[in-house]
Design an enzyme around this catalytic site. Structure first.
Site, PDB file in Angstrom:
ATOM      1  N   CYS A   2       0.836  -1.186   0.000  1.00 39.37           N
ATOM      2  CA  CYS A   2       0.000   0.000   0.000  1.00 39.37           C
ATOM      3  C   CYS A   2       0.877   1.244   0.000  1.00 39.37           C
ATOM      4  O   CYS A   2       2.065   1.184   0.307  1.00 39.37           O
ATOM      5  CB  CYS A   2      -0.858   0.012   1.258  1.00 39.37           C
ATOM      6  SG  CYS A   2      -1.747  -1.533   1.489  1.00 39.37           S
ATOM      7  N   ARG A  27       1.277   1.879  -6.064  1.00 39.04           N
ATOM      8  CA  ARG A  27       1.564   0.894  -5.004  1.00 39.04           C
ATOM      9  C   ARG A  27       0.334   0.072  -4.635  1.00 39.04           C
ATOM     10  O   ARG A  27       0.448  -0.965  -3.995  1.00 39.04           O
ATOM     11  CB  ARG A  27       2.066   1.619  -3.751  1.00 39.04           C
ATOM     12  CG  ARG A  27       3.482   2.119  -3.913  1.00 39.04           C
ATOM     13  CD  ARG A  27       4.002   2.619  -2.592  1.00 39.04           C
ATOM     14  NE  ARG A  27       4.143   1.555  -1.626  1.00 39.04           N
ATOM     15  CZ  ARG A  27       5.288   1.102  -1.170  1.00 39.04           C
ATOM     16  NH1 ARG A  27       6.410   1.611  -1.610  1.00 39.04           N
ATOM     17  NH2 ARG A  27       5.327   0.156  -0.270  1.00 39.04           N
ATOM     18  N   TRP A  76      -3.866  -1.845  -1.223  1.00 35.72           N
ATOM     19  CA  TRP A  76      -3.862  -3.119  -1.959  1.00 35.72           C
ATOM     20  C   TRP A  76      -4.344  -4.135  -0.934  1.00 35.72           C
ATOM     21  O   TRP A  76      -3.618  -4.466   0.006  1.00 35.72           O
ATOM     22  CB  TRP A  76      -2.445  -3.430  -2.446  1.00 35.72           C
ATOM     23  CG  TRP A  76      -2.364  -4.589  -3.388  1.00 35.72           C
ATOM     24  CD1 TRP A  76      -2.437  -4.544  -4.744  1.00 35.72           C
ATOM     25  CD2 TRP A  76      -2.168  -5.973  -3.047  1.00 35.72           C
ATOM     26  NE1 TRP A  76      -2.313  -5.803  -5.271  1.00 35.72           N
ATOM     27  CE2 TRP A  76      -2.156  -6.712  -4.255  1.00 35.72           C
ATOM     28  CE3 TRP A  76      -2.026  -6.670  -1.848  1.00 35.72           C
ATOM     29  CZ2 TRP A  76      -1.995  -8.098  -4.294  1.00 35.72           C
ATOM     30  CZ3 TRP A  76      -1.871  -8.050  -1.876  1.00 35.72           C
ATOM     31  CH2 TRP A  76      -1.851  -8.749  -3.102  1.00 35.72           C
ATOM     32  N   ASN A 102       0.864  -0.396   6.206  1.00 37.29           N
ATOM     33  CA  ASN A 102       1.296  -1.215   5.075  1.00 37.29           C
ATOM     34  C   ASN A 102       1.924  -2.470   5.653  1.00 37.29           C
ATOM     35  O   ASN A 102       2.795  -2.371   6.516  1.00 37.29           O
ATOM     36  CB  ASN A 102       2.328  -0.419   4.252  1.00 37.29           C
ATOM     37  CG  ASN A 102       2.877  -1.215   3.098  1.00 37.29           C
ATOM     38  OD1 ASN A 102       2.257  -2.183   2.643  1.00 37.29           O
ATOM     39  ND2 ASN A 102       4.044  -0.818   2.619  1.00 37.29           N
ATOM     40  N   GLY A 103       1.485  -3.645   5.205  1.00 34.65           N
ATOM     41  CA  GLY A 103       2.048  -4.882   5.747  1.00 34.65           C
ATOM     42  C   GLY A 103       0.928  -5.758   6.288  1.00 34.65           C
ATOM     43  O   GLY A 103      -0.244  -5.528   6.001  1.00 34.65           O
ATOM     44  N   GLU A 488      10.890 -12.625 -19.726  1.00 39.24           N
ATOM     45  CA  GLU A 488      10.518 -11.239 -19.431  1.00 39.24           C
ATOM     46  C   GLU A 488       9.476 -10.730 -20.425  1.00 39.24           C
ATOM     47  O   GLU A 488       8.538 -10.026 -20.043  1.00 39.24           O
ATOM     48  CB  GLU A 488      11.791 -10.372 -19.436  1.00 39.24           C
ATOM     49  CG  GLU A 488      11.586  -8.881 -19.292  1.00 39.24           C
ATOM     50  CD  GLU A 488      10.873  -8.466 -18.012  1.00 39.24           C
ATOM     51  OE1 GLU A 488      10.665  -9.297 -17.112  1.00 39.24           O
ATOM     52  OE2 GLU A 488      10.469  -7.280 -17.939  1.00 39.24           O
ATOM     53  N   LYS A 492       5.883  -9.306 -19.278  1.00 34.21           N
ATOM     54  CA  LYS A 492       5.391  -7.970 -19.655  1.00 34.21           C
ATOM     55  C   LYS A 492       4.038  -8.095 -20.333  1.00 34.21           C
ATOM     56  O   LYS A 492       3.104  -7.360 -20.037  1.00 34.21           O
ATOM     57  CB  LYS A 492       6.377  -7.359 -20.617  1.00 34.21           C
ATOM     58  CG  LYS A 492       7.166  -6.174 -20.432  1.00 34.21           C
ATOM     59  CD  LYS A 492       7.537  -5.430 -19.244  1.00 34.21           C
ATOM     60  CE  LYS A 492       7.268  -5.969 -17.882  1.00 34.21           C
ATOM     61  NZ  LYS A 492       8.367  -5.893 -16.971  1.00 34.21           N
ATOM     62  N   GLU A 495       1.200  -9.157 -17.815  1.00 37.01           N
ATOM     63  CA  GLU A 495       0.801  -8.235 -16.751  1.00 37.01           C
ATOM     64  C   GLU A 495       0.087  -6.996 -17.277  1.00 37.01           C
ATOM     65  O   GLU A 495      -0.768  -6.455 -16.588  1.00 37.01           O
ATOM     66  CB  GLU A 495       1.960  -7.882 -15.818  1.00 37.01           C
ATOM     67  CG  GLU A 495       2.999  -6.960 -16.336  1.00 37.01           C
ATOM     68  CD  GLU A 495       4.092  -6.684 -15.308  1.00 37.01           C
ATOM     69  OE1 GLU A 495       3.806  -6.597 -14.120  1.00 37.01           O
ATOM     70  OE2 GLU A 495       5.246  -6.556 -15.732  1.00 37.01           O
ATOM     71  N   HIS A 511       9.387 -30.855 -25.346  1.00 37.66           N
ATOM     72  CA  HIS A 511       9.151 -31.620 -24.116  1.00 37.66           C
ATOM     73  C   HIS A 511       7.784 -31.331 -23.525  1.00 37.66           C
ATOM     74  O   HIS A 511       7.567 -31.524 -22.338  1.00 37.66           O
ATOM     75  CB  HIS A 511      10.267 -31.331 -23.114  1.00 37.66           C
ATOM     76  CG  HIS A 511      11.610 -31.706 -23.654  1.00 37.66           C
ATOM     77  ND1 HIS A 511      12.107 -32.974 -23.573  1.00 37.66           N
ATOM     78  CD2 HIS A 511      12.505 -30.980 -24.344  1.00 37.66           C
ATOM     79  CE1 HIS A 511      13.290 -33.018 -24.168  1.00 37.66           C
ATOM     80  NE2 HIS A 511      13.547 -31.812 -24.652  1.00 37.66           N
ATOM     81  N   LYS A 610       3.131  -2.020  -7.415  1.00 36.04           N
ATOM     82  CA  LYS A 610       4.506  -1.843  -7.885  1.00 36.04           C
ATOM     83  C   LYS A 610       5.509  -2.565  -6.998  1.00 36.04           C
ATOM     84  O   LYS A 610       6.457  -3.157  -7.481  1.00 36.04           O
ATOM     85  CB  LYS A 610       4.808  -0.343  -7.944  1.00 36.04           C
ATOM     86  CG  LYS A 610       6.224   0.008  -8.364  1.00 36.04           C
ATOM     87  CD  LYS A 610       6.386  -0.134  -9.845  1.00 36.04           C
ATOM     88  CE  LYS A 610       7.788   0.223 -10.313  1.00 36.04           C
ATOM     89  NZ  LYS A 610       8.094  -0.496 -11.572  1.00 36.04           N
TER      90      LYS A 610
HETATM   91  O1  M6R Z   1      11.255  -3.742  -6.801  1.00 34.38           O
HETATM   92  P1  M6R Z   1      11.663  -5.099  -7.311  1.00 34.38           P
HETATM   93  O2  M6R Z   1      12.572  -5.030  -8.497  1.00 34.38           O
HETATM   94  O3  M6R Z   1      12.219  -5.972  -6.251  1.00 34.38           O
HETATM   95  O4  M6R Z   1      10.308  -5.760  -7.812  1.00 34.38           O
HETATM   96  C1  M6R Z   1      10.289  -7.091  -8.246  1.00 34.38           C
HETATM   97  C2  M6R Z   1       9.000  -7.439  -8.939  1.00 34.38           C
HETATM   98  O5  M6R Z   1       7.899  -7.248  -8.098  1.00 34.38           O
HETATM   99  C3  M6R Z   1       8.773  -6.597 -10.199  1.00 34.38           C
HETATM  100  O6  M6R Z   1       9.849  -6.697 -11.073  1.00 34.38           O
HETATM  101  C4  M6R Z   1       7.494  -7.063 -10.924  1.00 34.38           C
HETATM  102  O7  M6R Z   1       7.672  -8.349 -11.432  1.00 34.38           O
HETATM  103  C5  M6R Z   1       7.105  -6.086 -12.028  1.00 34.38           C
HETATM  104  N1  M6R Z   1       5.706  -5.792 -11.971  1.00 34.38           N
HETATM  105  C6  M6R Z   1       7.352  -6.607 -13.390  1.00 34.38           C
HETATM  106  O8  M6R Z   1       7.039  -5.701 -14.388  1.00 34.38           O
END
Ligand code: M6R
Length: 615
Positions: A2, A27, A76, A102-103, A488, A492, A495, A511, A610
């Site tokens: 959050c 966030r 969140w 937060n947490g 990756e 991308k 998400e 496989h 994020k």
């Molecule tokens: O802040 P961080 O790099 O540790 O975050 C890691 C992941 O949460 C972050 O890369 C996440 O996978 C992104 N949404 C990907 O685009």
């Protein structure tokens, strides 16, 4: 996960809180709320499920006097659905204390039972409300706000960041960081102070900040910030200047942060590379390695950890370490590593990759590594992030604030940082000659211009994006250095566009995954010069033999694959180590374009936040 923001000072707090919440919306964005205090100490709370715009509408219809202090929250959801009642802030039973959080309070069920049996009634389903009741009860027992928060914290299990306010102490905010569930940043101004979960909400007001460490508490009033430890003893925490341009946090001419951040990669890479190396004399500098620099020669094994996009960067870092330092290396998902009882020791270098420096699994994995005596280096984009405090040394990426939930510029910046770190390790191990270091530096300094050139031509992805936007599933395939990029690219795509996408090592196709291929099934194949090209050609043919459609990312001028594939996109001919970076940039553009065609909210994809600060 959050976002938290707080203000105390002579200005009207509410507009500052709203601005901060907009800056932190990445966030968490399922509900938002503010509590603000009038100058006579009365406070009001307004909170709404949904995006911040709903809170703004509610506030617009609210008659109020100027407020002198306030706290805000963007949520969140962890405990309780996103509803108005579950939105933060939460209050104690007598409305004397208000809290944002937060947490996760891991023992909240037990605390709730105890409080309920003592006659406290709850108005939400959240774990946070237990904190508000505990702080209020401690104040009723004679504690001031900060010491009440400290007393309440002793009862809480789990990691959290908390900011509290009380009608009994107008103008005072109390903040706590307990564990790794997220940072607390305090921005110091002239006769006013700011508290937030993230730099993004503080930087528009001040660049003088201090970060609370684990189990530190702060009493923040307009004229003073007092930091104490868990026993209430003073801590000498001094603010420092954070050299991030607050303007870089704005969208500017772009409709979305994701697009802006993709497009600013040439500058982000250039700033990062300039901070890592000098061309004349050719030196890999890595100024923030601190004591880790002197211990690199003793490293016998490297374990790179991260989550999500940062894990994919770590996977590429593994190739760089093996290639340039000749040291056995592996990449691991931090959430698995932390529970696996990994076999590591003081000769193991653990490299954590985290743009935020606050991802809970990464921090917990680092704690495991610390207990085993490992040397630790973190690759981090956030000055003062928690990973930088735990590690022996840091390699900062200088990509500027990243606001899009989908990480783009921080991925490519992490790749160049990992490349530089691998070369530094190779140098320390006596594995690289000075000519090889010079060549490596020359490779790095060419990257920003190559990326700029690449981005100038990305609009030719339009046709491929239109076709892919109709898909329900797709595969991303690569070999060697292109394998993590395939992972990756798939991440991308899923998400931001919500299309089901998987990344595979192309050699894995036969496989199992090839069973998915039916006429029209789309695959994106990274088929550049150095990504085991001949083998990839065979994979493309096998896909097409089953009616699959292939978009190939190829090296400039590769007429053979251009003719073979159904569609292709040419990447510049760069050093093989930088091919994955070029491919990653184009896969970011592709995911963005597909998501926009499908009408998705690219900056705030559903269910995501994020920074993942809870398990
Ligand atoms: O802040 P961080 O790099 O540790 O975050 C890691 C992941 O949460 C972050 O890369 C996440 O996978 C992104 N949404 C990907 O685009």
């Amino acid at each position: 996960m959050c976002g938290i923001v707080g203000y105390t000072g002579p200005q009207d707090a509410v507009p500052i809180l709203l601005e901060g919440l907009r800056d932190l919306e990445y966030r968490g964005y399922d509900s938002a709320g503010v509590a603000f205090m009038s100058r006579d100490g009365a406070f009001s709370i307004i909170k709404r499920a949904g995006k911040i715009s709903r809170l703004e509408e509610a506030l617009a219809g609210n008659q109020r006097d100027a407020s002198s202090a306030g706290i805000g929250h963007t949520r969140w959801a962890t405990h309780g659905k996103p509803t108005d009642l579950n939105a933060h802030p939460h209050t104690g039973a007598n409305n004397r204390v208000v809290v944002v959080h937060n947490g996760i309070v891991e023992n909240y069920a037990e605390l709730r039972r105890e409080l309920t049996s003592n006659g406290v009634s709850f108005s939400s389903e959240t774990d946070t409300e237990t904190i508000a009741h505990l702080v209020e009860q401690a104040m009723e027992d004679g504690h001031d706000l900060t010491s009440a928060l400290r007393a309440a914290a002793r009862r809480l299990e789990g990691s959290q960041a908390i900011v509290a306010m009380s009608a009994a102490e107008p103008g005072v905010l109390a903040a706590a960081r307990l564990g790794n569930a997220g940072g607390v940043v305090i921005g110091t101004g002239d006769g006013e102070n700011f508290v937030a979960s993230d730099l993004a909400a503080v930087l528009p007001h001040t660049q003088r900040v201090l970060f609370l460490a684990d189990r530190q508490f702060a009493r923040v009033s307009p004229g003073e910030v007092r930091v104490t430890d868990a026993d209430g003893d003073p801590v000498d925490a001094r603010p420092k200047n954070v050299p991030i341009d607050p303007m870089s946090a704005l969208k500017g001419q772009y409709p979305h942060f994701m697009l802006k951040e993709i497009m600013e990669q040439p500058a982000a890479l250039s700033d990062t590379i300039q901070s890592l190396v000098t061309v004349e004399p050719p030196e890999i500098r890595l100024d923030d390695l601190g004591p880790a620099a002197g211990r690199l020669a003793d490293v016998e094994r490297v374990v790179l950890i991260g989550m999500g996009t940062s894990l994919h960067a770590a996977m590429l870092g593994r190739y760089f370490v093996e290639r340039y330092a000749g040291v056995p290396a592996e990449a691991d998902n931090a959430s698995e590593f932390r529970y696996r009882g990994p076999v590591i020791d003081e000769r193991t270098l653990v490299v954590s990759v985290s743009q935020s420096g606050e991802t809970v699994d990464v921090l917990e994995a680092m704690n495991v590594a610390s207990q085993q005596g490992c040397l630790q280096i973190t690759i981090c984009n956030t000055e003062g992030g928690q990973t930088t405090r735990v590690a022996d040394g840091t390699v900062y990426t200088r990509a500027g604030l990243e606001r899009g939930v989908a990480s783009t510029k921080c991925f490519t910046a992490s790749l160049v940082a990992l490349y530089a770190l691998a070369m530094k390790l190779g140098e320390a191990k006596g594995r690289l000659a000075s000519g090889e270091i010079r060549a490596g530096i020359e490779t790095l300094v060419r990257v920003p211009e190559d990326v700029a050139e690449l981005l100038r031509g990305e609009d030719s992805l339009g046709r491929a994006a239109r076709e892919l936007s109709q898909a329900q599933n797709m595969l991303f395939l690569g070999r060697g250095l292109a394998y993590p990029v395939a992972m990756e690219g798939a991440l991308k795509m899923k998400e931001v566009s919500y299309i089901h996408a998987e990344g595979y090592a192309a050699g894995e196709m036969k496989h199992g995954p090839i069973a998915l291929i039916a006429p029209g099934f789309p695959s994106v194949v990274i088929a550049t010069r150095n990504a085991l090209r001949q083998k990839i050609i065979a994979n493309i043919e096998q896909l097409q033999a089953r009616g699959g459609r292939v978009l190939a990312l190829i090296s400039e001028g590769d007429a053979e694959i251009r003719t073979l594939a159904d569609d292709s996109f040419e990447l510049p001919n760069v050093e093989d180590a930088m091919e994955p970076l070029m491919a990653a940039v184009i896969l970011q553009c592709l995911a963005y374009r597909v998501a926009i065609i499908r009408g998705c909210d690219v900056d705030q994809p559903r269910n995501l936040a994020k920074t993942v600060t809870v398990e």
